[in-house]
Design an enzyme around this catalytic site. Structure first.
Site, PDB file in Angstrom:
ATOM      1  N   ARG A  54       0.835  -1.214   0.000  1.00 24.34           N
ATOM      2  CA  ARG A  54       0.000   0.000   0.000  1.00 24.34           C
ATOM      3  C   ARG A  54       0.866   1.259   0.000  1.00 24.34           C
ATOM      4  O   ARG A  54       0.593   2.235   0.682  1.00 24.34           O
ATOM      5  CB  ARG A  54      -0.914  -0.005   1.225  1.00 24.34           C
ATOM      6  CG  ARG A  54      -1.914  -1.155   1.223  1.00 24.34           C
ATOM      7  CD  ARG A  54      -2.879  -1.067   2.385  1.00 24.34           C
ATOM      8  NE  ARG A  54      -3.794  -2.200   2.424  1.00 24.34           N
ATOM      9  CZ  ARG A  54      -4.719  -2.384   3.355  1.00 24.34           C
ATOM     10  NH1 ARG A  54      -4.852  -1.491   4.331  1.00 24.34           N
ATOM     11  NH2 ARG A  54      -5.493  -3.441   3.330  1.00 24.34           N
ATOM     12  N   CYS A  55       1.899   1.221  -0.791  1.00 28.15           N
ATOM     13  CA  CYS A  55       2.873   2.311  -0.851  1.00 28.15           C
ATOM     14  C   CYS A  55       2.789   2.989  -2.208  1.00 28.15           C
ATOM     15  O   CYS A  55       2.350   2.386  -3.192  1.00 28.15           O
ATOM     16  CB  CYS A  55       4.275   1.711  -0.635  1.00 28.15           C
ATOM     17  SG  CYS A  55       5.644   2.885  -0.777  1.00 28.15           S
ATOM     18  N   GLY A  56       3.223   4.230  -2.252  1.00 28.23           N
ATOM     19  CA  GLY A  56       3.274   4.922  -3.532  1.00 28.23           C
ATOM     20  C   GLY A  56       4.224   4.261  -4.517  1.00 28.23           C
ATOM     21  O   GLY A  56       4.096   4.441  -5.736  1.00 28.23           O
TER      22      GLY A  56
END
Length: 202
Positions: A54-56
């Protein structure tokens, strides 16, 4: 050559051999929680990555899978270690993470149990990797690199002085002899990474 110099050279050769092979003495846990030896990757070029779902930077999974498909037959192995230490961006069990990565990005490379990469409970693998290649800084000529620098500096003005992993998708490149050749920060360009991999596979 006198006796002292002979002894000194023997010690240096032993140290060099140990530095090359140390990674193969480390054990890690696979997705089933079973310990496996890094020795099984001896002779391969390794790209070791701490990841989050769930990271950029999560879309980098596409780039990693593309590299794997392109260079696996030539000896590249990508080792994926999910880590929840950065912004809590790798929540869930290994099974949930693996299902997400195979479903959304169709990853085929090896994915391991969740670990910590900094601190008292950090994986011995990452203790070794960080001792071999410290943090080299973010490229502040790159907009994302500049943003990462500003974000890190806001929380710790001395952040750059430690070898700690700074964020998700930091990558270590290891050659066929177990030597840590390079460290890539998450903002480093894919072209730079691919060129370094190609150089080791040739």
């Amino acid at each position: 050559m006198n006796r002292f110099m002979t002894l000194l050279m023997a010690v240096m050769l032993t140290f060099t051999a140990t530095a090359k092979t140390k990674i193969y003495k480390i054990k890690v846990k696979n997705g089933e929680g079973k310990e496996i030896s890094m020795k099984q990757y001896k002779g391969k070029v390794l790209l070791i990555v701490n990841t989050a779902t769930r990271c950029g930077f999560t879309p980098q999974y596409d780039e990693l899978e593309a590299l794997y498909e392109k260079y696996h037959a030539q000896g590249l192995e990508i080792l994926d270690f999910p880590c929840n230490q950065f912004g809590g961006q790798a929540p869930g069990s290994f099974e949930e993470i693996h299902a997400f990565c195979t479903g959304k990005f169709n990853i085929q490379f090896d994915q391991f149990d969740k670990i910590e990469v900094n601190g008292n409970d950090e994986s011995p693998l990452y203790t070794f990797l960080k001792s071999e290649k410290t943090f080299g800084g973010f490229d502040q000529n790159d907009p994302m690199g500049k943003r990462m620098h500003q974000m890190m500096e806001k929380h710790d003005k001395d952040y750059a002085s430690s070898s700690d992993i700074k964020w998700n998708f930091t990558k270590f490149l290891v050659d066929r002899k177990g030597r840590v050749i390079a460290r890539f920060e998450p903002t480093d360009k894919g072209e730079k990474l691919e060129n370094a991999i190609k150089a080791l596979l040739e």
